[in-house]
Write a protein that holds these residues in place. Structure first.
Motif, PDB file in Angstrom:
ATOM      1  N   LEU A  19       8.036 -30.252 -18.879  1.00  0.00           N
ATOM      2  CA  LEU A  19       8.229 -30.864 -17.557  1.00  0.00           C
ATOM      3  C   LEU A  19       6.912 -31.022 -16.820  1.00  0.00           C
ATOM      4  CD1 LEU A  19      11.491 -29.117 -16.327  1.00  0.00           C
ATOM      5  CD2 LEU A  19      11.185 -31.536 -16.838  1.00  0.00           C
ATOM      6  N   THR A  20       6.050 -30.029 -16.936  1.00  0.00           N
ATOM      7  CA  THR A  20       4.754 -30.102 -16.283  1.00  0.00           C
ATOM      8  C   THR A  20       3.930 -31.261 -16.842  1.00  0.00           C
ATOM      9  OG1 THR A  20       4.758 -27.732 -15.885  1.00  0.00           O
ATOM     10  CG2 THR A  20       2.634 -28.835 -15.777  1.00  0.00           C
ATOM     11  N   LEU A  21       3.933 -31.422 -18.155  1.00  0.00           N
ATOM     12  CA  LEU A  21       3.184 -32.520 -18.762  1.00  0.00           C
ATOM     13  C   LEU A  21       3.802 -33.875 -18.432  1.00  0.00           C
ATOM     14  CD1 LEU A  21       2.455 -30.970 -22.262  1.00  0.00           C
ATOM     15  CD2 LEU A  21       0.859 -31.245 -20.354  1.00  0.00           C
ATOM     16  N   TRP A  22       5.135 -33.942 -18.410  1.00  0.00           N
ATOM     17  CA  TRP A  22       5.826 -35.196 -18.181  1.00  0.00           C
ATOM     18  C   TRP A  22       5.710 -35.656 -16.728  1.00  0.00           C
ATOM     19  CZ3 TRP A  22      11.144 -36.065 -16.229  1.00  0.00           C
ATOM     20  CH2 TRP A  22      11.547 -37.385 -16.394  1.00  0.00           C
ATOM     21  N   VAL A  23       5.851 -34.709 -15.800  1.00  0.00           N
ATOM     22  CA  VAL A  23       5.850 -35.051 -14.391  1.00  0.00           C
ATOM     23  C   VAL A  23       4.482 -34.816 -13.764  1.00  0.00           C
ATOM     24  CG1 VAL A  23       7.023 -34.594 -12.203  1.00  0.00           C
ATOM     25  CG2 VAL A  23       8.285 -34.407 -14.298  1.00  0.00           C
ATOM     26  N   GLY A  24       3.572 -34.258 -14.492  1.00  0.00           N
ATOM     27  CA  GLY A  24       2.249 -33.841 -14.058  1.00  0.00           C
ATOM     28  C   GLY A  24       1.703 -34.420 -12.781  1.00  0.00           C
ATOM     29  N   ARG A  25       1.488 -35.716 -12.754  1.00  0.00           N
ATOM     30  CA  ARG A  25       0.843 -36.331 -11.590  1.00  0.00           C
ATOM     31  C   ARG A  25       1.704 -36.260 -10.347  1.00  0.00           C
ATOM     32  NH1 ARG A  25      -2.217 -41.502 -14.116  1.00  0.00           N
ATOM     33  NH2 ARG A  25      -3.890 -40.284 -15.045  1.00  0.00           N
ATOM     34  N   ALA A  30       2.665 -33.696  -4.920  1.00  0.00           N
ATOM     35  CA  ALA A  30       3.713 -33.209  -4.026  1.00  0.00           C
ATOM     36  C   ALA A  30       3.085 -32.422  -2.882  1.00  0.00           C
ATOM     37  CB  ALA A  30       4.691 -32.330  -4.796  1.00  0.00           C
ATOM     38  N   PRO A  31       3.630 -32.550  -1.680  1.00  0.00           N
ATOM     39  CA  PRO A  31       3.050 -31.820  -0.547  1.00  0.00           C
ATOM     40  C   PRO A  31       3.184 -30.309  -0.734  1.00  0.00           C
ATOM     41  CG  PRO A  31       5.082 -32.930   0.103  1.00  0.00           C
ATOM     42  CD  PRO A  31       4.776 -33.353  -1.297  1.00  0.00           C
ATOM     43  N   LYS A  32       2.151 -29.607  -0.368  1.00  0.00           N
ATOM     44  CA  LYS A  32       2.130 -28.149  -0.468  1.00  0.00           C
ATOM     45  C   LYS A  32       2.944 -27.544   0.675  1.00  0.00           C
ATOM     46  CE  LYS A  32      -0.775 -28.071  -3.916  1.00  0.00           C
ATOM     47  NZ  LYS A  32      -0.303 -27.849  -5.234  1.00  0.00           N
ATOM     48  N   GLN A 130       6.136 -27.927  -1.854  1.00  0.00           N
ATOM     49  CA  GLN A 130       7.438 -27.824  -1.214  1.00  0.00           C
ATOM     50  C   GLN A 130       8.513 -28.136  -2.248  1.00  0.00           C
ATOM     51  OE1 GLN A 130       7.784 -30.070   2.447  1.00  0.00           O
ATOM     52  NE2 GLN A 130       5.653 -29.671   2.974  1.00  0.00           N
ATOM     53  N   GLY A 131       9.656 -27.475  -2.130  1.00  0.00           N
ATOM     54  CA  GLY A 131      10.730 -27.737  -3.074  1.00  0.00           C
ATOM     55  C   GLY A 131      11.643 -26.549  -3.254  1.00  0.00           C
ATOM     56  N   ASP A 132      12.329 -26.530  -4.399  1.00  0.00           N
ATOM     57  CA  ASP A 132      13.314 -25.501  -4.693  1.00  0.00           C
ATOM     58  C   ASP A 132      12.677 -24.313  -5.408  1.00  0.00           C
ATOM     59  OD1 ASP A 132      15.310 -27.085  -3.618  1.00  0.00           O
ATOM     60  OD2 ASP A 132      15.851 -27.961  -5.543  1.00  0.00           O
ATOM     61  N   LEU A 153      16.512 -21.413  -2.853  1.00  0.00           N
ATOM     62  CA  LEU A 153      16.120 -21.857  -1.519  1.00  0.00           C
ATOM     63  C   LEU A 153      15.299 -23.133  -1.640  1.00  0.00           C
ATOM     64  CD1 LEU A 153      14.790 -18.541   0.058  1.00  0.00           C
ATOM     65  CD2 LEU A 153      17.024 -19.564   0.392  1.00  0.00           C
ATOM     66  N   THR A 154      15.440 -24.010  -0.669  1.00  0.00           N
ATOM     67  CA  THR A 154      14.574 -25.181  -0.583  1.00  0.00           C
ATOM     68  C   THR A 154      13.586 -24.907   0.536  1.00  0.00           C
ATOM     69  OG1 THR A 154      16.340 -26.627  -1.354  1.00  0.00           O
ATOM     70  CG2 THR A 154      14.495 -27.675  -0.223  1.00  0.00           C
ATOM     71  N   LEU A 155      12.312 -24.813   0.178  1.00  0.00           N
ATOM     72  CA  LEU A 155      11.268 -24.464   1.138  1.00  0.00           C
ATOM     73  C   LEU A 155      10.422 -25.685   1.462  1.00  0.00           C
ATOM     74  CD1 LEU A 155      10.132 -21.027  -0.330  1.00  0.00           C
ATOM     75  CD2 LEU A 155      11.858 -21.492   1.419  1.00  0.00           C
ATOM     76  N   GLY A 156      10.163 -25.869   2.727  1.00  0.00           N
ATOM     77  CA  GLY A 156       9.344 -26.981   3.211  1.00  0.00           C
ATOM     78  C   GLY A 156       8.756 -26.609   4.555  1.00  0.00           C
ATOM     79  N   SER A 157       8.905 -27.486   5.539  1.00  0.00           N
ATOM     80  CA  SER A 157       8.362 -27.214   6.865  1.00  0.00           C
ATOM     81  C   SER A 157       9.412 -26.679   7.831  1.00  0.00           C
ATOM     82  CB  SER A 157       7.731 -28.490   7.433  1.00  0.00           C
ATOM     83  OG  SER A 157       8.693 -29.525   7.476  1.00  0.00           O
ATOM     84  N   THR A 158      10.684 -26.630   7.406  1.00  0.00           N
ATOM     85  CA  THR A 158      11.770 -26.165   8.264  1.00  0.00           C
ATOM     86  C   THR A 158      12.037 -24.676   8.037  1.00  0.00           C
ATOM     87  OG1 THR A 158      12.789 -28.339   8.042  1.00  0.00           O
ATOM     88  CG2 THR A 158      14.165 -26.589   8.918  1.00  0.00           C
ATOM     89  N   PRO A 159      12.031 -23.878   9.120  1.00  0.00           N
ATOM     90  CA  PRO A 159      12.353 -22.454   8.969  1.00  0.00           C
ATOM     91  C   PRO A 159      13.809 -22.259   8.550  1.00  0.00           C
ATOM     92  CG  PRO A 159      11.364 -22.911  11.115  1.00  0.00           C
ATOM     93  CD  PRO A 159      11.660 -24.223  10.482  1.00  0.00           C
ATOM     94  N   LEU A 160      14.100 -21.126   7.930  1.00  0.00           N
ATOM     95  CA  LEU A 160      15.476 -20.788   7.570  1.00  0.00           C
ATOM     96  C   LEU A 160      15.664 -19.292   7.643  1.00  0.00           C
ATOM     97  CD1 LEU A 160      15.810 -19.541   4.408  1.00  0.00           C
ATOM     98  CD2 LEU A 160      15.198 -21.856   3.867  1.00  0.00           C
TER      99      LEU A 160
END
Length: 181
Positions: A19-25, A30-32, A130-132, A153-160
């Motif tokens: 998956l890392t090689l396939w989706v690499g770029r 993706a936003p941190k 950001q992501g799951d 959990l889905t982590l991004g800019s929104t607190p939970l």
């Protein structure tokens, strides 16, 4: 100590690499996770009554969306003259990790409430995207039960803030994600 990779571990690692090689770029772009955010993991270890109590071995770690370990936050176990002989009872953690992380490992803990924090970085110190993610707490006690808490959990800019009651000796798990205070 020589360790063999389990079939499950091999499949997870091979899938993660593919998956890392396939989706690499796209993953690299993706936003941190936002700076200054952290995930607090609070849980309670409860002792059953009526007999001599041995504290449990506990591992707390973060997995990516594919189920591969990103960062071990804590590993509590008893190191005796016979070595860490019950450490393999932490089945999920031991199956994915081949070495002891000295910076987070320590002795077993008595019943009580504990809080650990994750700063959004992997074992190499890189801020993740950001992501799951999965929060994992695994607990095993000599002559006692085995418990695995694993929550996505889905982590991004929104607190939970989420709470889980627990059923066995692992009680009151709370996951709080937000700005460091």
């Amino acid at each position: 100590m020589k360790r063999f990779i389990s079939r499950r571990s091999f499949i997870y690692r091979a899938t993660g690499l593919a998956l890392t090689l396939w989706v690499g770029r796209s993953l690299a772009q993706a936003p941190k996770l936002p700076a200054g955010m952290k995930l607090d993991i609070t849980f309670e270890i409860v002792a059953p009554g009526g007999f001599r109590y041995r504290p449990p071995y506990v591992a707390v770690w973060i997995e990516n969306a594919q189920g591969l370990p990103l960062r071990t936050l804590a590993l509590w176990f008893e190191q005796s003259s016979k070595g860490a002989r019950y450490l393999r009872e932490l089945r999920r953690w031991a199956g994915e990790n081949s070495s002891l992380p000295e910076t987070v490992s320590g002795p077993t803990r008595m019943p009580g409430r504990y809080t650990l924090s994750w700063d959004g970085k992997d074992d190499k110190g890189n801020l993740v995207a950001q992501g799951d993610y999965y929060v994992c707490i695994e607990m095993a006690r000599e002559h006692g039960p085995y418990e695995l808490f694993r929550e996505k959990l889905t982590l991004g800019s929104t607190p939970l803030n989420r709470s889980y009651p627990g059923e066995g000796e692992l009680k009151g798990v709370t996951l709080s994600y937000g700005k460091q205070g």
